[in-house]
Write a protein that holds these residues in place. Structure first.
Motif, PDB file in Angstrom:
ATOM      1  N   LEU A 204      37.202  13.387  28.613  1.00  0.00           N
ATOM      2  CA  LEU A 204      38.418  13.549  28.068  1.00  0.00           C
ATOM      3  C   LEU A 204      38.131  13.830  26.613  1.00  0.00           C
ATOM      4  N   ALA A 205      37.278  13.016  25.950  1.00  0.00           N
ATOM      5  CA  ALA A 205      36.885  13.360  24.545  1.00  0.00           C
ATOM      6  C   ALA A 205      36.115  14.644  24.322  1.00  0.00           C
ATOM      7  N   ASN A 206      35.237  15.090  25.099  1.00  0.00           N
ATOM      8  CA  ASN A 206      34.417  16.228  24.903  1.00  0.00           C
ATOM      9  C   ASN A 206      34.876  17.348  25.617  1.00  0.00           C
ATOM     10  N   ILE A 207      35.575  17.410  26.721  1.00  0.00           N
ATOM     11  CA  ILE A 207      35.998  18.576  27.453  1.00  0.00           C
ATOM     12  C   ILE A 207      37.376  18.768  26.910  1.00  0.00           C
ATOM     13  N   GLY A 208      38.145  17.626  26.930  1.00  0.00           N
ATOM     14  CA  GLY A 208      39.561  17.625  26.468  1.00  0.00           C
ATOM     15  C   GLY A 208      40.696  18.007  27.385  1.00  0.00           C
ATOM     16  N   TRP A 209      41.997  17.401  27.380  1.00  0.00           N
ATOM     17  CA  TRP A 209      42.780  17.504  28.443  1.00  0.00           C
ATOM     18  C   TRP A 209      43.374  19.071  28.579  1.00  0.00           C
ATOM     19  N   GLY A 210      43.464  19.577  27.384  1.00  0.00           N
ATOM     20  CA  GLY A 210      43.908  21.197  27.454  1.00  0.00           C
ATOM     21  C   GLY A 210      43.177  21.917  28.301  1.00  0.00           C
ATOM     22  N   LYS A 211      41.777  21.912  28.284  1.00  0.00           N
ATOM     23  CA  LYS A 211      40.490  22.706  28.729  1.00  0.00           C
ATOM     24  C   LYS A 211      40.729  22.502  30.118  1.00  0.00           C
ATOM     25  N   LEU A 212      41.113  21.162  30.561  1.00  0.00           N
ATOM     26  CA  LEU A 212      41.278  20.622  31.965  1.00  0.00           C
ATOM     27  C   LEU A 212      42.440  21.370  32.649  1.00  0.00           C
ATOM     28  N   VAL A 213      43.291  21.268  31.929  1.00  0.00           N
ATOM     29  CA  VAL A 213      44.740  21.954  32.400  1.00  0.00           C
ATOM     30  C   VAL A 213      44.667  23.351  32.568  1.00  0.00           C
ATOM     31  N   SER A 214      43.963  23.941  31.404  1.00  0.00           N
ATOM     32  CA  SER A 214      44.026  25.603  31.697  1.00  0.00           C
ATOM     33  C   SER A 214      42.906  25.797  32.463  1.00  0.00           C
ATOM     34  N   THR A 215      41.938  25.290  32.948  1.00  0.00           N
ATOM     35  CA  THR A 215      40.929  25.649  33.957  1.00  0.00           C
ATOM     36  C   THR A 215      41.446  25.569  35.400  1.00  0.00           C
ATOM     37  N   VAL A 216      42.638  24.384  35.541  1.00  0.00           N
ATOM     38  CA  VAL A 216      43.199  24.403  36.722  1.00  0.00           C
ATOM     39  C   VAL A 216      44.233  25.612  37.025  1.00  0.00           C
ATOM     40  N   GLN A 217      45.115  25.830  35.824  1.00  0.00           N
ATOM     41  CA  GLN A 217      46.013  26.918  35.728  1.00  0.00           C
ATOM     42  C   GLN A 217      45.248  28.615  36.143  1.00  0.00           C
ATOM     43  N   ALA A 296      33.163  23.276  33.425  1.00  0.00           N
ATOM     44  CA  ALA A 296      31.786  23.534  32.947  1.00  0.00           C
ATOM     45  C   ALA A 296      31.253  24.703  33.801  1.00  0.00           C
ATOM     46  N   LEU A 297      31.019  24.624  35.038  1.00  0.00           N
ATOM     47  CA  LEU A 297      30.223  25.426  35.773  1.00  0.00           C
ATOM     48  C   LEU A 297      30.724  26.691  36.324  1.00  0.00           C
ATOM     49  N   GLY A 298      32.147  26.743  36.463  1.00  0.00           N
ATOM     50  CA  GLY A 298      32.919  27.853  37.062  1.00  0.00           C
ATOM     51  C   GLY A 298      32.976  27.611  38.449  1.00  0.00           C
ATOM     52  N   PRO A 299      33.754  28.480  39.191  1.00  0.00           N
ATOM     53  CA  PRO A 299      34.208  28.608  40.561  1.00  0.00           C
ATOM     54  C   PRO A 299      32.677  28.644  41.393  1.00  0.00           C
ATOM     55  N   ALA A 300      32.647  28.192  42.643  1.00  0.00           N
ATOM     56  CA  ALA A 300      31.487  28.075  43.345  1.00  0.00           C
ATOM     57  C   ALA A 300      31.227  29.789  44.128  1.00  0.00           C
ATOM     58  N   ALA A 309      28.880  20.295  43.325  1.00  0.00           N
ATOM     59  CA  ALA A 309      29.352  20.680  41.608  1.00  0.00           C
ATOM     60  C   ALA A 309      29.491  19.459  40.751  1.00  0.00           C
ATOM     61  N   MET A 310      29.983  18.487  41.077  1.00  0.00           N
ATOM     62  CA  MET A 310      30.528  17.234  40.332  1.00  0.00           C
ATOM     63  C   MET A 310      29.158  16.663  39.807  1.00  0.00           C
ATOM     64  N   PRO A 311      28.112  16.276  40.692  1.00  0.00           N
ATOM     65  CA  PRO A 311      26.827  15.481  40.365  1.00  0.00           C
ATOM     66  C   PRO A 311      26.018  16.675  39.458  1.00  0.00           C
ATOM     67  N   ARG A 312      26.013  17.711  39.724  1.00  0.00           N
ATOM     68  CA  ARG A 312      25.371  18.822  39.166  1.00  0.00           C
ATOM     69  C   ARG A 312      25.817  18.632  37.393  1.00  0.00           C
TER      70      ARG A 312
END
Lengths: 493, 54
Positions: A204-217, A296-300, A309-312
């Motif tokens: 949450l500190a490094n990637i940020g909530w906004g980035k997580l939400v926009s990625t899902v969107q 961080a990695l983009g879609p599969a 994806a998560m462990p990588r």
């Protein structure tokens, strides 16, 4: 290049040593089978919460919940919300778990014998063990994959890592049974929780909530937030998960073992009520890790295993030092799950499947020996099954389908046993057969190349929902078909 | 961001709840373990009291 260093290795080594010492030390308190299987029924609320939470969160959980986040966005956390609702309701009302704990049974099939007779007890035991072991069969490989990817080890070490982990867990479980499981679960809960919270805070500190939400969107649109708008989910997914999680809360042997080991039914209910919200965290926190991996990695790419994806992502995201905490946390999660699962499936084998073969009562010493041998055999089975079973489709669905083999029928039997006087062994037998046949058929047609398109067309959710409906119908029809005269002669009526 | 307030709220509540419960359970669970082991030992002693030579 992974961030796993000698410092992280030392943290992990220290954790493993502490767990093994604690697990082995409590063996001296095991004098009876009751101590071995249900900790002498002396477990109190907070130890129960720690144990339940640690047991129900393994590396495999982290992997499939993160996969849900990666593939479905925030909507992938819906199963956790379903389970929290189910557990909260069952804990508050005592639905089924109160009569179950009050019955004094050590396993669910033992309670069934009073109403449905010894044959149903035995059949229920077989179905529980079959469903549970098939389900648990994928734990080792998935856990091994996580460790190899995060630590950056060569894949050829996966089997060695899996074997070493299993042997370590088996040693303290065989020696101390439920007592070792509870004490190590407690340590594992603390370490696991620390790792989960620290890594999530870092994300949450490094990637940020906004980035997580926009990625899902960007990747999933509104369907990444609302399961009903997601084309791969929809109402069948939500309904199947509601049924599955309610059933799991009522009859999943590893979960219900905490109610059975509790001091009394009130303690069991408190454990359920106070652990309920953990199941939201259980899906949401790794789900956020999965969404961060997507950011961080983009879609599969086609052919990629989305489980990885998560462990990588974590292997390069988590800094040195915290990486040791993460790996210790995941090892803690995995060890607590493995030990508890081996013990609880073993308890059903001993208590219910082997019951008809005991010509005379076994001494406490013989009982302990048999229980320990069963756990060792389960360990051997897991090692071989985990190595050769090729997992198809997504992991949560596999676990859901194999779990349904027994969850559907056992839930129906438990509800009927507690609340329907007309329920009898005819209905119980019909429910067990229906509950096992539908998911096994689905697994087979999913594995055979010729019938694979049929499985894809039906989908696991409709197959799962159909199983629960059929099992309910089978219990009612079977029970009503049995003549009243025969019913009066039935044990427990 | 406010559009998806449900998930933001749930995430924040989950992190605060989980951190609090971890600390609380870590403290109270220790007492539960000690109590459980003591009761098991006492029950065994009641059933099999140590002999005069023990």
């Amino acid at each position: 290049m992974t961030h796993f260093s000698w410092l992280d290795g030392s943290i992990v080594g220290l954790y493993l040593l502490a767990t093994m010492i604690a697990g082995v030390m409590v063996r001296k308190y095991v004098a009876r089978v009751e101590h071995f299987l249900v900790a002498g029924r002396e477990m109190n609320v907070y130890l129960g919460i720690a144990s339940l939470a640690a047991t129900e969160f393994g590396i495999v959980t982290c992997m499939y919940t993160a996969q849900n986040g990666y593939e479905k966005g925030f909507a992938g956390a819906i199963p956790g919300i379903c389970q929290a609702i189910a557990m909260g309701f069952i804990g508050l009302t005592g639905f089924c778990i109160k009569p179950l704990r009050d019955s004094g049974a050590m396993t669910i099939p033992e309670m069934f014998e009073k109403r449905f007779g010894p044959r149903i007890r035995w059949a229920a035991g077989v179905v529980i063990v079959l469903g549970g072991l098939l389900n648990m069969g994928v734990f080792l490989r998935t856990g091994g994959e996580f460790l190899v990817l995060v630590c950056g080890f060569d894949v050829k070490y996966l089997e060695i890592a899996m074997t070493a982990l299993l042997v370590g867990v088996a040693v303290y479980t065989i020696l101390g049974g439920m007592l070792s499981v509870l004490v190590t679960d407690f340590l594992q809960f603390v370490v696991m929780s620390a790792g989960l919270i620290v890594v999530t805070a870092l994300i949450l500190a490094n990637i940020g909530w906004g980035k997580l939400v926009s990625t899902v969107q960007i990747h999933y649109g509104a369907g990444g937030f609302n399961p009903l708008l997601n084309p791969s989910m929809g109402w069948p997914y939500v309904l199947f998960n509601l049924l599955l999680n309610t059933a799991a809360t009522l009859t999943w042997q590893a979960t219900i073992a905490r109610v059975l080991a509790a001091k009394d039914s009130a303690t069991g209910r408190k454990i359920y009520t106070r652990t309920a919200f953990f199941f939201v965290c259980r899906f949401l926190i790794p789900g956020i890790w999965g969404i961060a991996a997507l950011a961080a990695l983009g879609p599969a790419m086609p052919g990629d295993n989305t489980l990885h994806a998560m462990p990588r992502f974590l292997s390069t995201f988590v800094p040195v030092g915290v990486m040791g905490v993460l790996v210790a946390a995941m090892l803690a999660a995995d060890m607590s799950t493995d030990s508890s699962y081996m013990l609880t499936w073993g308890s059903v084998m001993y208590n219910d499947v082997l019951a008809p073969f005991r010509k005379s009562a076994w001494s406490e010493r013989q009982g302990l020996l048999v229980n320990r041998a069963i756990i060792a055999l389960i360990g051997v089975f897991l090692l071989f099954y985990g190595l050769w079973y090729p997992l198809k489709g997504d992991l949560w669905t596999y676990l859901g389908v194999t779990g349904t083999i027994y969850l559907s029928s056992m839930t129906m039997l438990l509800i009927a046993c507690c609340y329907w006087r007309r329920a009898n062994n005819w209905g119980a037998a019909a429910a067990i057969v229906c509950g096992a046949v539908v998911p096994i058929c689905y697994l087979i047609i999913e594995q055979v190349p010729k019938t694979k398109p049929v499985a894809a067309k039906i989908g696991p959710y409709y197959s799962g929902i159909a199983t629960y409906l059929l099992v309910g119908a089978a219990m009612v029809v079977g029970s009503l078909l049995k003549p009243r005269d025969e019913q009066r002669a039935q044990p427990g009526v | 961001m406010t559009k998806h307030w449900f998930w933001l709220l749930l995430t924040m509540v989950a992190l605060v709840w989980y951190s609090t419960v971890t600390v609380y359970v870590a403290v109270r669970g220790t007492f539960d373990i000690r109590q459980m082991l003591r009761r098991l030992r006492d029950r065994e002693r009641e059933k099999h009291p140590p002999g005069p030579s023990d």
